[in-house]
Scaffold this motif. Structure first.
Motif, short mmCIF file in Angstrom:
data_model
loop_
_atom_site.label_atom_id
_atom_site.label_comp_id
_atom_site.label_asym_id
_atom_site.label_seq_id
_atom_site.Cartn_x
_atom_site.Cartn_y
_atom_site.Cartn_z
N ASP A 135 5.89 1.29 7.81
CA ASP A 135 4.56 0.89 7.32
C ASP A 135 4.16 1.74 6.12
O ASP A 135 3.52 2.74 6.27
CB ASP A 135 3.55 1.05 8.46
N HIS A 195 0.85 -1.20 0.00
CA HIS A 195 0.00 0.00 0.00
C HIS A 195 0.88 1.24 0.00
O HIS A 195 1.90 1.31 0.69
CB HIS A 195 -1.02 0.01 1.15
N GLU A 243 -5.11 1.89 1.81
CA GLU A 243 -5.21 0.74 2.74
C GLU A 243 -5.57 1.20 4.14
O GLU A 243 -6.26 0.49 4.87
CB GLU A 243 -3.89 -0.04 2.75
N GLU A 244 -5.08 2.38 4.53
CA GLU A 244 -5.31 2.84 5.90
C GLU A 244 -6.73 3.39 6.11
O GLU A 244 -7.12 3.67 7.24
CB GLU A 244 -4.30 3.94 6.27
N GLU A 286 4.27 -5.97 4.33
CA GLU A 286 4.03 -5.14 5.51
C GLU A 286 5.10 -5.48 6.55
O GLU A 286 5.68 -6.56 6.52
CB GLU A 286 2.65 -5.47 6.11
ZN LIG Z 1 0.57 -1.12 6.50
#
Ligand SMILES: [Zn+2]
Length: 370
Positions: free
Chosen positions: A99, A67, A133-134, A160
């Motif tokens: 991340d 992501h 994605e978040e 990830e």
């Molecule tokens: Zn992530």
């Protein structure tokens, strides 16, 4: 690799700024090695980026799903500016370092090195950098909608941050909003109104007694629930006509989200049978299914042998993995960076970990595609 990672952090892919600038960085990087790469953009600045290193297609391909977005810097104070990508003591600091821009940089470089080495790949490598994605997983959902022609895959890797654990499971997530409705009245005569906060109390009392009908999961443990927000009432002298709470439920793979909603609606009916003025509704703000790959399948076993472990684990966070179900391929989450640094001030990644990840991803590509 370091330069690419810094550029990705500096691209500042928060929900406000979107993912397009990071997609452009990745596309330019693949372009240097002549790897086919396209950006799909929408809105003002939203984007997915998809690259493919082509092969003789004698074997199933490998899909890496990353992501591009990051969460905001948050309220906490940063020693290093969140989007400067400062390098200190062998680490790179910045929002997204762990991340998951460290993982992205490692995968991109591993694919480039593989292609530049000139070896004959027997299966394609596909790279997806997805938006959102978040927040709502909009990027991976778009990718799945447009991927009906995708070939059979040996497996899917999500880079990830797992600190190099091989992860085959995570819990699902369901965020619920419960609203109770009442009737406003002057609070000197509360009997003329219906107090929405009292209604919410009746619901929360009932919720306290609720038990999930599910057994402990071997890797994931239990399902959990937490009431995390509440608001209701506008002023001191008016009976409140609305109250809301937000509930975060973390679910196990066999658990049916809709069944939980039905249980909550049954609680509403029970309370209403005692108090006809009770009025409530439940809505889903966000839902992500749980993820579980059979740790004994060939892909996971081979993957573990390449990275030198015999153990698979679970993680506490959710990923885009559940949305990849339609591809019907085993999924492994595996990448550099410490998961406990995610979403916190002074997030960082060790440069040596990103270098180690490049080596792992190259070996994985060799194992499955040569
Ligand atoms: Zn992530």
């Amino acid at each position: 690799m370091k330069g690419l990672l810094k550029e990705l952090i500096q691209a500042e892919t928060t929900v406000e700024k979107g993912e397009l600038s990071a997609a452009e960085v990745i596309s330019a990087q693949f372009g240097k090695s002549g790897i086919d790469c396209r950006i799909e953009s929408w809105g003002q600045n939203r984007a997915n980026v998809i690259a493919r290193a082509e092969s003789s297609v004698e074997r199933p391909g490998l899909l890496f799903v990353c992501h591009l977005d990051v969460v905001g810097p948050g309220e906490g104070e940063w020693k290093y500016p969140p989007f400067a990508a400062s390098e200190q003591n062998g680490r790179i600091y910045g929002r997204g370092a762990a991340d998951m821009k460290g993982g992205i940089a490692a995968v991109v470089v591993a694919i480039q090195q593989t292609v530049e080495s000139g070896i004959n790949l027997h299966g394609d490598i596909i790279f997806v950098g997805a938006a959102g994605e978040e927040t709502d997983s909009c990027g991976v959902k778009r990718f799945i909608e447009s991927s009906n022609s995708l070939e059979k895959l040996a497996g899917i890797i999500i880079p990830e941050p797992t600190d190099f654990d091989v992860v085959t499971a995570h819990r699902g997530m369901m965020w619920l909003k419960i609203t109770t409705k009442g009737k406003a009245a002057h609070s000197s005569a509360p009997q003329l109104g219906v107090n929405a906060i009292s209604s919410m109390r009746a619901f929360l009392d009932e919720l306290d007694k609720y038990e999930f009908k599910i057994q402990l999961h071997k890797l994931l443990g239990n399902c959990s629930m937490s009431v995390n927000t509440i608001s209701g009432g506008k002023t001191m002298n008016v009976v409140p006509d609305e109250c809301t709470v937000g509930i975060d439920i973390r679910t196990l793979p066999e658990q049916d989200h809709q069944a939980i909603i039905s249980d909550i609606e049954q609680m509403f009916a029970l309370i209403k049978s005692r108090n006809p003025d009770f009025d409530a509704k439940v809505s889903i703000l966000r839902a992500v299914e749980a993820m579980e790959t059979d740790p004994n399948c060939t892909f996971v076993q081979d993957f573990c042998s390449v990275v030198g472990t015999s153990e698979t684990k679970a993680v506490g966070f959710t990923t885009d993995a559940p949305h990849l179900g339609p591809l019907d391929s085993p999924i492994v989450i595996f990448g550099p960076g410490k998961p406990e640094l995610c979403h916190k001030p002074d997030e960082y990644i060790d440069i040596s970990d990103v270098e180690k990840a490049v080596e792992h991803y190259r070996k994985i590509i060799f194992k499955f595609l040569l």
